[in-house]
Scaffold this motif. Structure first.
Motif, PDB file in Angstrom:
ATOM      1  N   TYR A 167      -6.533  11.844   0.454  1.00 42.48           N
ATOM      2  CA  TYR A 167      -5.126  12.251   0.538  1.00 42.48           C
ATOM      3  C   TYR A 167      -4.594  12.516  -0.865  1.00 42.48           C
ATOM      4  N   ASN A 170      -2.227  -5.149  10.085  1.00 43.76           N
ATOM      5  CA  ASN A 170      -2.597  -3.819  10.587  1.00 43.76           C
ATOM      6  C   ASN A 170      -1.480  -2.822  10.300  1.00 43.76           C
ATOM      7  N   GLY A 171      -1.876  -1.655   9.829  1.00 36.69           N
ATOM      8  CA  GLY A 171      -0.896  -0.595   9.582  1.00 36.69           C
ATOM      9  C   GLY A 171      -0.120  -0.766   8.279  1.00 36.69           C
ATOM     10  N   ALA A 172      -0.532  -1.734   7.449  1.00 34.55           N
ATOM     11  CA  ALA A 172       0.204  -2.008   6.203  1.00 34.55           C
ATOM     12  C   ALA A 172       0.037  -0.893   5.176  1.00 34.55           C
ATOM     13  N   GLY A 173      -1.044  -0.110   5.295  1.00 28.95           N
ATOM     14  CA  GLY A 173      -1.251   0.982   4.343  1.00 28.95           C
ATOM     15  C   GLY A 173      -2.497   0.820   3.480  1.00 28.95           C
ATOM     16  N   LYS A 174      -3.338  -0.148   3.801  1.00 30.84           N
ATOM     17  CA  LYS A 174      -4.514  -0.437   2.966  1.00 30.84           C
ATOM     18  C   LYS A 174      -5.481   0.754   2.908  1.00 30.84           C
ATOM     19  N   THR A 175      -5.864   1.243   4.083  1.00 31.69           N
ATOM     20  CA  THR A 175      -6.790   2.380   4.111  1.00 31.69           C
ATOM     21  C   THR A 175      -6.158   3.609   3.466  1.00 31.69           C
ATOM     22  N   THR A 176      -4.855   3.752   3.634  1.00 33.33           N
ATOM     23  CA  THR A 176      -4.167   4.896   3.026  1.00 33.33           C
ATOM     24  C   THR A 176      -4.247   4.825   1.493  1.00 33.33           C
ATOM     25  N   LEU A 215       7.352   9.000   7.669  1.00 28.17           N
ATOM     26  CA  LEU A 215       6.850   7.626   7.597  1.00 28.17           C
ATOM     27  C   LEU A 215       6.311   7.352   6.194  1.00 28.17           C
ATOM     28  N   HIS A 265     -10.382  -8.520   6.475  1.00 28.12           N
ATOM     29  CA  HIS A 265      -9.404  -9.234   7.294  1.00 28.12           C
ATOM     30  C   HIS A 265      -9.577 -10.742   7.289  1.00 28.12           C
ATOM     31  N   GLN A 321     -13.712   2.453   7.013  1.00 25.70           N
ATOM     32  CA  GLN A 321     -13.433   1.473   8.060  1.00 25.70           C
ATOM     33  C   GLN A 321     -14.231   1.829   9.318  1.00 25.70           C
ATOM     34  N   PHE A 340       4.030  10.460   5.621  1.00 24.08           N
ATOM     35  CA  PHE A 340       3.538  11.349   6.671  1.00 24.08           C
ATOM     36  C   PHE A 340       4.728  11.675   7.563  1.00 24.08           C
ATOM     37  N   GLU A 392     -13.036  -2.891   4.835  1.00 16.51           N
ATOM     38  CA  GLU A 392     -13.488  -3.800   5.899  1.00 16.51           C
ATOM     39  C   GLU A 392     -15.001  -3.730   6.143  1.00 16.51           C
TER      40      GLU A 392
END
Ligand SMILES: Nc1ncnc2c1ncn2[C@@H]1O[C@H](COP(=O)(O)OP(=O)(O)OP(=O)(O)O)[C@@H](O)[C@H]1O
Ligand SMILES: [Mg+2]
Length: 263
Positions: free
Chosen positions: A55, A40-46, A18, A217, A92, A15, A184
């Motif tokens: 995407y 958090n922010g590791a890319g799991k949902t992505t 990033l 989590h 999520q 992105f 989650e």
């Protein structure tokens, strides 16, 4: 192998500079329950957003094999098409038709898999009526599986949070998936509800012959029900293996788990 459900190779997306996910590769086999974990922010949902067609990856390949054995290069297919061929997910942040009843939320998803053609519907032919009956029965069955059958006439938005999460999973199941992606699913639930939900997820996997990829989590829970785990950090896989392997993996402990969370 014949029971390969999903093969992902070097999946990447960025992105505006990033690199949210880089070179994500994995294979999921029929009937597996695999955990996807990471800070958090590791890319799991992505990863889920790419697997479910929200995407378009900037690189890599997603190969999905449906129930009949047809293989699709899924990386560029849209979400609706992927849902039709057997990939369903939850979000999520819960996404329901909040102003529709619990029952209608399920019926809409069942509708996607119905056999009647538009003319049947128009003229209310026998097949349509049989279909409708079947869908009502299936809805009742799904709702009772999640113990929310008594709420079927309530608006989705009036359900307590934990029940909305269950409804979302029930709705995902109603589309008749063979691959279920759960992001989650226990977020916001109390420990007892969470424990029950994890057992239910395990039961559903067996009952519906599903392959499930689960973002969660709570490490203890995820390790309790998953056969394998994939660990993401900064968009990259830093470890993959059985819960025992992951528990002792130094990179995982350093990146994510912390000594107190590993036990
Ligand atoms: N549409 C987007 N546009 C820009 N950046 C994005 C977008 N989607 C995700 N990101 C970024 O990609 C990275 C991975 O986000 P992602 O939501 O996949 O993480 P996550 O592992 O699911 O985290 P969490 O555990 O908090 O849910 C984050 O840095 C996030 O800000
Ligand atoms: Mg996420």
């Amino acid at each position: 192998m014949s029971d390969l459900r999903l093969r992902v190779e070097n999946l990447s997306i960025d992105f505006g500079g990033l690199k949210a996910v880089s070179d994500f590769s994995c294979e999921l086999f029929q009937g597996e329950l695999v955990g996807l974990i990471g800070p958090n922010g590791a890319g799991k949902t992505t990863v889920f957003n790419m697997l479910s067609g929200i995407y378009v990856p900037s690189g890599g390949e997603i190969e999905f094999r449906d129930r009949r054995g047809y293989t699709y290069l899924a990386g560029k297919l849209k979400a609706a098409k992927l849902n039709r061929i057997g990939i369903a997910r939850t979000f999520q942040n819960i996404r329901l038709f909040s102003n529709l009843s619990v029952q209608d939320n399920i019926l809409i998803a069942l509708h996607a898999g119905r056999a009647a053609n538009p003319l049947d519907v128009l003229f209310r032919l026998k097949r349509f009526r049989t279909d409708e009956k079947r869908m009502i029965t299936q809805t009742d069955e799904l709702l009772s599986l999640f113990k929310i059958e008594k709420k079927k006439s309530e608006l989705a938005r009036n359900l307590p949070y934990g029940e909305q999460r269950k409804l979302e999973i029930a709705r995902a199941l109603a589309s008749g998936p063979c691959l279920l992606l759960l992001d989650e699913p226990a977020a916001g639930m109390n420990p007892q509800e969470t424990e029950e939900l994890m057992k239910l997820i395990s039961f559903i996997r067996n009952e519906f012959h599903l392959t499930i990829l689960l973002i969660e989590h709570d490490m203890r829970l995820v390790m309790g029900i998953c056969e394998r785990l994939i660990v993401l950090d900064y968009g990259r896989i830093i470890a993959a293996g059985t819960p025992e392997e992951i528990r002792k993996n130094p990179a995982v402990i350093k990146a994510y788990l912390g000594s107190e969370a590993v036990g």
